[in-house]
Design an enzyme around this catalytic site. Structure first.
Site, mmCIF file in Angstrom:
data_model
loop_
_atom_site.group_PDB
_atom_site.id
_atom_site.type_symbol
_atom_site.label_atom_id
_atom_site.label_comp_id
_atom_site.label_asym_id
_atom_site.label_seq_id
_atom_site.Cartn_x
_atom_site.Cartn_y
_atom_site.Cartn_z
ATOM 1 N N ASP A 67 0.815 -1.209 0.000
ATOM 2 C CA ASP A 67 0.000 0.000 0.000
ATOM 3 C C ASP A 67 0.853 1.265 0.000
ATOM 4 O O ASP A 67 0.482 2.277 -0.603
ATOM 5 C CB ASP A 67 -0.928 0.001 1.219
ATOM 6 C CG ASP A 67 -2.128 -0.921 1.032
ATOM 7 O OD1 ASP A 67 -2.273 -1.480 -0.070
ATOM 8 O OD2 ASP A 67 -2.908 -1.085 1.986
ATOM 9 N N GLY A 68 2.010 1.225 0.660
ATOM 10 C CA GLY A 68 2.893 2.388 0.671
ATOM 11 C C GLY A 68 3.392 2.737 -0.724
ATOM 12 O O GLY A 68 3.465 3.912 -1.103
ATOM 13 N N ARG A 72 2.612 6.139 -3.096
ATOM 14 C CA ARG A 72 3.653 6.897 -3.801
ATOM 15 C C ARG A 72 3.315 7.039 -5.282
ATOM 16 O O ARG A 72 3.499 8.111 -5.878
ATOM 17 C CB ARG A 72 5.006 6.195 -3.616
ATOM 18 C CG ARG A 72 6.189 6.935 -4.194
ATOM 19 C CD ARG A 72 7.492 6.506 -3.534
ATOM 20 N NE ARG A 72 7.739 5.084 -3.671
ATOM 21 C CZ ARG A 72 8.445 4.522 -4.663
ATOM 22 N NH1 ARG A 72 8.944 5.292 -5.620
ATOM 23 N NH2 ARG A 72 8.648 3.225 -4.694
ATOM 24 N N LEU A 201 -8.922 4.076 11.126
ATOM 25 C CA LEU A 201 -9.453 2.833 11.693
ATOM 26 C C LEU A 201 -8.848 2.540 13.052
ATOM 27 O O LEU A 201 -9.547 2.179 14.006
ATOM 28 C CB LEU A 201 -9.185 1.672 10.727
ATOM 29 C CG LEU A 201 -9.599 0.283 11.210
ATOM 30 C CD1 LEU A 201 -11.103 0.208 11.384
ATOM 31 C CD2 LEU A 201 -9.124 -0.785 10.229
ATOM 32 N N SER A 202 -7.531 2.726 13.180
ATOM 33 C CA SER A 202 -6.863 2.446 14.448
ATOM 34 C C SER A 202 -7.270 3.420 15.539
ATOM 35 O O SER A 202 -7.141 3.136 16.727
ATOM 36 C CB SER A 202 -5.343 2.472 14.273
ATOM 37 O OG SER A 202 -4.884 3.776 13.982
#
Length: 298
Positions: A67-68, A72, A201-202
């Site tokens: 996902d990172g 980018r 979410l966290s």
């Protein structure tokens, strides 16, 4: 002939191997491939290296990583309306839909126009300094408009968070010009639906379908009775002013952007353009969500 930008995770051997294979296939098919300098050097293809700032707009971007890497890729090409195809290498991700074994066939299908394009709203942030404030350094990724105002865009979220451990910050929030509340918290997250499964979410925010249009404002560890996440209309202008003596830091999709002190303001809105994802359609988000949380049928 099409031009394809490959954005790879430069520290994952599997991602680099897949990128090298993809570049060779593209060239064999008569297409042009390009990569960032570090990735091109890592696969011994310095001839593919390009300067992202000065290159021509590609027809497709392929993210090879997690996902990172996808974030980018979106940051590089979203403003140009370029679709991004995500190849998942590593852990299960929310953004990368295709597996490495599908890479060649899905890229071929995308170049033929046989796959769907999913529009994902993005978020934009700008900083307004108090009148007597000195200018501080902005992140190199910030973009300037004709008046010199710096803006940042992100796919997931904009975060305004405390700098100092062991302390909270006081943040006054207004919505569309009307004062809403003053939060005493570790910070505030403004997320898109795509970003609802990231930091928000966290912090207790709701999970929102990624193709929905909304902004979600979620407090981080609030020291107050009102601790709910707000689901707001996508065209809402969210203003956040630092009213404590302690500074706060702005981050966009995990990238450091700016530091705010007393009286400085962060203004968050929907970005003027959307991200475009190549997708096979279906219920892939629901499947990933179910797998991620270990949900059972019964």
């Amino acid at each position: 002939m099409s031009t394809v930008l490959i954005v790879a995770h430069a520290e994952r051997a599997e991602a680099l191997a897949a990128s090298k294979l993809l570049a060779a296939w593209l060239e064999a098919e008569g297409h042009a491939a390009s990569m960032g300098g570090a990735e091109a050097a890592a696969i011994d293809r310095a001839d593919l290296a390009c300067d992202h700032a000065g290159r021509a707009v590609p027809d497709l971007a392929v993210s090879v990583g997690g996902d990172g890497t996808m974030l980018r890729a979106v940051d590089l090409v979203a403003a140009g309306g370029v679709p991004v195809l995500g190849v998942n290498v590593g852990h299960l991700g929310y953004l990368t839909e295709f597996e490495p074994t599908q890479m060649i066939e899905t890229v071929a299908a995308a170049l033929r126009g046989s796959l769907r394009i999913s529009e994902r709203m993005m978020v934009s942030a700008r900083v307004r300094r108090r009148a007597d404030s000195d200018e501080r350094e902005r992140h190199a990724d910030a973009r300037s408009d004709a008046r010199g105002t710096r803006t940042w865009t992100g796919l997931n979220e904009v975060v305004l968070e405390k700098r100092d451990l062991g302390h909270t910050v006081r943040l006054e929030v207004w919505l569309d010009g009307d004062v809403f509340a003053t939060y005493a918290a570790d910070g505030l997250i403004t997320s898109t639906p795509t970003g609802s499964t990231a930091y928000s979410l966290s912090a207790g925010g709701a999970i929102v379908a990624p193709t929905h249009s909304s902004l979600q404002l979620t407090p981080v560890a609030p020291h107050m009775l009102f601790d709910r996440s707000l689901l707001l209309a996508p065209d809402t202008e969210i203003g956040i002013r630092v009213v404590s003596e302690r500074p706060a830091l702005v981050a966009v999709d995990g990238r450091s952007a700016a530091m705010l002190t007393t009286g400085d303001e962060l203004v968050v809105t929907r970005a003027p353009y959307d991200a475009r994802f190549v997708t096979a359609g279906g219920d892939s988000f629901h499947r990933v969500l179910k797998h991620k949380f270990g949900l059972k049928d019964r």
